[in-house]
Design a protein around this motif. Structure first.
Motif, short mmCIF file in Angstrom:
data_model
loop_
_atom_site.label_atom_id
_atom_site.label_comp_id
_atom_site.label_asym_id
_atom_site.label_seq_id
_atom_site.Cartn_x
_atom_site.Cartn_y
_atom_site.Cartn_z
N ASN A 114 -18.22 3.03 15.31
CA ASN A 114 -17.50 3.67 14.21
C ASN A 114 -17.09 2.62 13.18
O ASN A 114 -15.91 2.43 12.91
N LEU A 115 -18.07 1.97 12.60
CA LEU A 115 -17.79 0.93 11.61
C LEU A 115 -17.13 1.50 10.36
O LEU A 115 -16.26 0.86 9.78
N LEU A 116 -17.52 2.70 9.96
CA LEU A 116 -16.92 3.32 8.78
C LEU A 116 -15.43 3.54 9.01
O LEU A 116 -14.61 3.19 8.17
N GLY A 117 -15.07 4.11 10.15
CA GLY A 117 -13.67 4.37 10.45
C GLY A 117 -12.84 3.09 10.52
O GLY A 117 -11.73 3.03 10.00
N ALA A 118 -13.40 2.07 11.15
CA ALA A 118 -12.69 0.79 11.25
C ALA A 118 -12.48 0.17 9.87
O ALA A 118 -11.42 -0.37 9.58
N PHE A 119 -13.48 0.30 9.02
CA PHE A 119 -13.38 -0.24 7.66
C PHE A 119 -12.31 0.51 6.87
O PHE A 119 -11.47 -0.11 6.21
N LEU A 120 -12.34 1.84 6.94
CA LEU A 120 -11.34 2.63 6.21
C LEU A 120 -9.93 2.30 6.67
O LEU A 120 -9.02 2.14 5.86
N ARG A 121 -9.75 2.18 7.98
CA ARG A 121 -8.42 1.86 8.52
C ARG A 121 -7.95 0.49 8.03
O ARG A 121 -6.81 0.34 7.58
N ALA A 122 -8.84 -0.50 8.09
CA ALA A 122 -8.47 -1.86 7.67
C ALA A 122 -8.11 -1.90 6.19
O ALA A 122 -7.12 -2.53 5.79
N ARG A 123 -8.87 -1.21 5.37
CA ARG A 123 -8.61 -1.22 3.93
C ARG A 123 -7.35 -0.42 3.59
O ARG A 123 -6.61 -0.78 2.69
N ARG A 124 -7.11 0.66 4.33
CA ARG A 124 -5.91 1.47 4.12
C ARG A 124 -4.66 0.64 4.39
O ARG A 124 -3.66 0.76 3.69
N ASP A 125 -4.74 -0.22 5.38
CA ASP A 125 -3.59 -1.07 5.72
C ASP A 125 -3.28 -2.10 4.64
O ASP A 125 -2.17 -2.60 4.56
N LEU A 126 -4.27 -2.41 3.79
CA LEU A 126 -4.08 -3.45 2.77
C LEU A 126 -3.47 -2.94 1.47
O LEU A 126 -3.01 -3.73 0.65
N VAL A 127 -3.49 -1.64 1.26
CA VAL A 127 -2.98 -1.07 0.00
C VAL A 127 -1.55 -0.59 0.24
O VAL A 127 -1.30 0.26 1.07
N THR A 128 -0.63 -1.16 -0.51
CA THR A 128 0.77 -0.76 -0.37
C THR A 128 1.02 0.53 -1.14
O THR A 128 0.30 0.84 -2.10
N PRO A 129 2.04 1.26 -0.74
CA PRO A 129 2.38 2.47 -1.49
C PRO A 129 2.68 2.18 -2.96
O PRO A 129 2.31 2.95 -3.84
N GLU A 130 3.31 1.04 -3.21
CA GLU A 130 3.62 0.67 -4.59
C GLU A 130 2.34 0.48 -5.41
O GLU A 130 2.27 0.91 -6.56
N GLN A 131 1.33 -0.16 -4.82
CA GLN A 131 0.06 -0.37 -5.52
C GLN A 131 -0.62 0.96 -5.84
O GLN A 131 -1.28 1.09 -6.87
N ALA A 132 -0.45 1.93 -4.96
CA ALA A 132 -1.10 3.23 -5.13
C ALA A 132 -0.27 4.20 -5.96
O ALA A 132 -0.72 5.29 -6.27
N GLY A 133 0.97 3.80 -6.29
CA GLY A 133 1.83 4.68 -7.06
C GLY A 133 2.49 5.77 -6.24
O GLY A 133 2.85 6.82 -6.76
N VAL A 134 2.63 5.52 -4.94
CA VAL A 134 3.25 6.49 -4.03
C VAL A 134 4.71 6.11 -3.84
O VAL A 134 5.00 4.95 -3.50
N PRO A 135 5.63 7.03 -4.04
CA PRO A 135 7.04 6.69 -3.83
C PRO A 135 7.32 6.40 -2.36
O PRO A 135 6.79 7.05 -1.48
N VAL A 136 8.14 5.39 -2.12
CA VAL A 136 8.51 5.01 -0.76
C VAL A 136 9.83 5.70 -0.41
O VAL A 136 10.86 5.41 -1.01
N LEU A 137 9.77 6.61 0.53
CA LEU A 137 10.95 7.35 0.96
C LEU A 137 11.17 7.11 2.44
O LEU A 137 10.34 7.45 3.26
N GLY A 138 12.27 6.49 2.78
CA GLY A 138 12.59 6.26 4.19
C GLY A 138 11.82 5.11 4.79
O GLY A 138 11.18 4.32 4.10
N VAL A 139 11.87 5.04 6.12
CA VAL A 139 11.23 3.96 6.87
C VAL A 139 9.75 4.28 7.06
O VAL A 139 9.38 5.40 7.38
N ARG A 140 8.92 3.28 6.87
CA ARG A 140 7.48 3.43 7.06
C ARG A 140 7.07 2.68 8.32
O ARG A 140 7.45 1.55 8.52
#
Length: 106
Positions: A6-32
């Motif tokens: 599942n190389l695609l899934g592993a890649f998506l997971r790794a890249r998802r971990d690198l993008v912060t909510p602030e970079q994506a424009g997502v408001p941070v509400l509560g503990v993440r």
């Protein structure tokens, strides 16, 4: 299932971990509990369902459309080289590598 099959899934997971909510424009509400974006946030920003994104990440759907992959690449802030890698993992053909018809000579 995030092994070598599942190389695609592993890649998506790794890249998802690198993008912060602030970079994506997502408001941070509560503990993440995750360092980057949540699956649901990636799905929302890419315009796909959270269930479909989960299937991609877990390797239960291995044939996403190029449009879905391009949306994910945008959300995950991938450069051209990394985007091409994503397309290759999913069996898609990178945009710059697509076959083009030669111009007709009159």
């Amino acid at each position: 299932m995030t092994g070598p099959s599942n190389l695609l899934g592993a890649f998506l997971r790794a890249r998802r971990d690198l993008v912060t909510p602030e970079q994506a424009g997502v408001p941070v509400l509560g503990v993440r509990r995750v360092p980057g974006l949540r699956r649901e946030e990636v799905a929302m920003l890419a315009g796909i369902s959270a269930d479909y994104y989960l299937r991609l990440e877990r390797g239960r759907d291995r044939s996403p459309s190029v449009q879905v992959l391009e949306s994910l690449a945008r959300v995950l802030h991938l450069d051209d080289t990394t985007r091409d890698h994503l397309l290759g993992l999913a069996g898609g053909v990178p945009a710059g590598k697509r076959c083009r018809r030669a111009p007709r000579s009159s």
